[in-house]
Design a protein around this motif. Structure first.
Motif, PDB file in Angstrom:
ATOM      1  N   GLN A 241       0.813  -1.216   0.000  1.00 28.36           N
ATOM      2  CA  GLN A 241       0.000   0.000   0.000  1.00 28.36           C
ATOM      3  C   GLN A 241       0.855   1.277   0.000  1.00 28.36           C
ATOM      4  N   ALA A 242       2.129   1.160   0.323  1.00 25.50           N
ATOM      5  CA  ALA A 242       3.015   2.327   0.322  1.00 25.50           C
ATOM      6  C   ALA A 242       3.272   2.757  -1.119  1.00 25.50           C
ATOM      7  N   SER A 243       3.548   4.028  -1.289  1.00 27.23           N
ATOM      8  CA  SER A 243       3.847   4.534  -2.630  1.00 27.23           C
ATOM      9  C   SER A 243       5.203   4.000  -3.087  1.00 27.23           C
ATOM     10  N   ALA A 244       5.445   4.074  -4.377  1.00 30.24           N
ATOM     11  CA  ALA A 244       6.731   3.632  -4.929  1.00 30.24           C
ATOM     12  C   ALA A 244       7.876   4.427  -4.294  1.00 30.24           C
ATOM     13  N   GLU A 245       7.660   5.710  -4.073  1.00 29.16           N
ATOM     14  CA  GLU A 245       8.696   6.549  -3.453  1.00 29.16           C
ATOM     15  C   GLU A 245       8.956   6.118  -2.010  1.00 29.16           C
ATOM     16  N   GLN A 246       7.891   5.824  -1.246  1.00 29.07           N
ATOM     17  CA  GLN A 246       8.065   5.360   0.134  1.00 29.07           C
ATOM     18  C   GLN A 246       8.837   4.037   0.175  1.00 29.07           C
ATOM     19  N   ARG A 247       8.507   3.118  -0.735  1.00 30.47           N
ATOM     20  CA  ARG A 247       9.214   1.831  -0.785  1.00 30.47           C
ATOM     21  C   ARG A 247      10.685   2.032  -1.146  1.00 30.47           C
ATOM     22  N   LYS A 248      10.942   2.926  -2.100  1.00 33.90           N
ATOM     23  CA  LYS A 248      12.325   3.197  -2.506  1.00 33.90           C
ATOM     24  C   LYS A 248      13.122   3.767  -1.340  1.00 33.90           C
ATOM     25  N   GLU A 249      12.552   4.726  -0.617  1.00 33.00           N
ATOM     26  CA  GLU A 249      13.230   5.327   0.530  1.00 33.00           C
ATOM     27  C   GLU A 249      13.436   4.310   1.651  1.00 33.00           C
ATOM     28  N   ALA A 250      12.431   3.476   1.904  1.00 32.91           N
ATOM     29  CA  ALA A 250      12.538   2.472   2.961  1.00 32.91           C
ATOM     30  C   ALA A 250      13.584   1.417   2.612  1.00 32.91           C
ATOM     31  N   HIS A 251      13.639   1.026   1.348  1.00 32.00           N
ATOM     32  CA  HIS A 251      14.649   0.052   0.926  1.00 32.00           C
ATOM     33  C   HIS A 251      16.051   0.628   1.103  1.00 32.00           C
ATOM     34  N   ALA A 252      16.231   1.877   0.726  1.00 30.87           N
ATOM     35  CA  ALA A 252      17.532   2.534   0.901  1.00 30.87           C
ATOM     36  C   ALA A 252      17.889   2.615   2.389  1.00 30.87           C
ATOM     37  N   GLU A 253      16.899   2.894   3.220  1.00 30.39           N
ATOM     38  CA  GLU A 253      17.129   2.947   4.665  1.00 30.39           C
ATOM     39  C   GLU A 253      17.541   1.579   5.200  1.00 30.39           C
ATOM     40  N   PHE A 254      16.893   0.516   4.722  1.00 29.99           N
ATOM     41  CA  PHE A 254      17.261  -0.840   5.151  1.00 29.99           C
ATOM     42  C   PHE A 254      18.703  -1.159   4.755  1.00 29.99           C
ATOM     43  N   LEU A 255      19.097  -0.777   3.549  1.00 28.29           N
ATOM     44  CA  LEU A 255      20.471  -1.032   3.103  1.00 28.29           C
ATOM     45  C   LEU A 255      21.480  -0.278   3.972  1.00 28.29           C
ATOM     46  N   GLU A 256      21.141   0.938   4.386  1.00 29.64           N
ATOM     47  CA  GLU A 256      22.024   1.693   5.275  1.00 29.64           C
ATOM     48  C   GLU A 256      22.137   1.009   6.641  1.00 29.64           C
ATOM     49  N   MET A 257      21.018   0.464   7.136  1.00 28.99           N
ATOM     50  CA  MET A 257      21.067  -0.274   8.393  1.00 28.99           C
ATOM     51  C   MET A 257      21.992  -1.479   8.246  1.00 28.99           C
ATOM     52  N   ALA A 258      21.857  -2.197   7.136  1.00 28.36           N
ATOM     53  CA  ALA A 258      22.682  -3.390   6.909  1.00 28.36           C
ATOM     54  C   ALA A 258      24.172  -3.023   6.863  1.00 28.36           C
ATOM     55  N   LYS A 259      24.503  -1.898   6.234  1.00 29.37           N
ATOM     56  CA  LYS A 259      25.906  -1.445   6.214  1.00 29.37           C
ATOM     57  C   LYS A 259      26.402  -1.177   7.633  1.00 29.37           C
ATOM     58  N   LYS A 260      25.552  -0.573   8.434  1.00 30.97           N
ATOM     59  CA  LYS A 260      25.902  -0.286   9.827  1.00 30.97           C
ATOM     60  C   LYS A 260      26.122  -1.583  10.604  1.00 30.97           C
ATOM     61  N   TRP A 261      25.262  -2.571  10.368  1.00 25.98           N
ATOM     62  CA  TRP A 261      25.411  -3.857  11.053  1.00 25.98           C
ATOM     63  C   TRP A 261      26.737  -4.511  10.677  1.00 25.98           C
ATOM     64  N   LYS A 262      27.046  -4.487   9.383  1.00 26.19           N
ATOM     65  CA  LYS A 262      28.313  -5.079   8.938  1.00 26.19           C
ATOM     66  C   LYS A 262      29.493  -4.364   9.593  1.00 26.19           C
ATOM     67  N   ALA A 263      29.448  -3.046   9.630  1.00 24.94           N
ATOM     68  CA  ALA A 263      30.534  -2.271  10.228  1.00 24.94           C
ATOM     69  C   ALA A 263      30.705  -2.583  11.716  1.00 24.94           C
ATOM     70  N   SER A 264      29.632  -3.006  12.384  1.00 24.81           N
ATOM     71  CA  SER A 264      29.703  -3.326  13.811  1.00 24.81           C
ATOM     72  C   SER A 264      30.178  -4.759  14.065  1.00 24.81           C
ATOM     73  N   GLY A 265      30.463  -5.499  12.996  1.00 19.35           N
ATOM     74  CA  GLY A 265      30.976  -6.864  13.148  1.00 19.35           C
ATOM     75  C   GLY A 265      29.964  -7.963  12.937  1.00 19.35           C
ATOM     76  N   ILE A 266      28.718  -7.610  12.608  1.00 22.44           N
ATOM     77  CA  ILE A 266      27.706  -8.628  12.313  1.00 22.44           C
ATOM     78  C   ILE A 266      28.041  -9.242  10.957  1.00 22.44           C
ATOM     79  N   ARG A 267      28.025 -10.573  10.893  1.00 21.68           N
ATOM     80  CA  ARG A 267      28.415 -11.292   9.681  1.00 21.68           C
ATOM     81  C   ARG A 267      27.201 -11.914   8.993  1.00 21.68           C
ATOM     82  N   LEU A 268      27.098 -11.718   7.701  1.00 15.14           N
ATOM     83  CA  LEU A 268      26.035 -12.355   6.922  1.00 15.14           C
ATOM     84  C   LEU A 268      26.468 -13.776   6.601  1.00 15.14           C
TER      85      LEU A 268
END
Length: 111
Positions: free
Chosen positions: A20-47
């Motif tokens: 139900q979110a707009s395409a722009e909201q989904r795009k922004e949320a996806h980018a935010e998730f990727l930034e969180m994942a980068k932060k997790w990796k930088a803190s030593g979390i391993r995929l």
């Protein structure tokens, strides 16, 4: 209690709020998730791995299997998602944690 190894499964179901979110909201949320994942990796979390499987009512479940060093890193994942815009437009998410099960792992290797 000290643990030699921890694993965490992060499961996210995007569901109806995402659709139900707009395409722009989904795009922004996806980018935010990727930034969180980068932060997790930088803190030593391993995929360790990723996988997806269908849920009948909620669409697909997206899953990430992480190796962590302590429960603080698991809490970081939880806080990041709960405090994000991304977390507001997903159906549900969960974290399941486990540690080394030495007895079972030793049996597994010996079979």
């Amino acid at each position: 209690m000290a643990n030699e190894r921890w694993e965490v499964i992060l499961q996210i179901q995007l569901g109806l709020p995402w659709r139900q979110a707009s395409a722009e909201q989904r795009k922004e949320a996806h980018a935010e998730f990727l930034e969180m994942a980068k932060k997790w990796k930088a803190s030593g979390i391993r995929l360790i791995g990723t996988f997806t499987f269908p849920h009948v009512l909620n669409g697909y479940s997206n899953n990430w299997f992480f190796g962590i060093d302590n429960d603080t890193q698991m809490d970081q994942i939880n806080r990041d998602i709960m405090g994000s815009q991304f977390g507001k437009i997903i159906e549900d998410f969960s974290l399941a944690n486990g540690g080394a099960n030495a007895d079972f792992e030793e049996n597994w290797r010996s079979w």
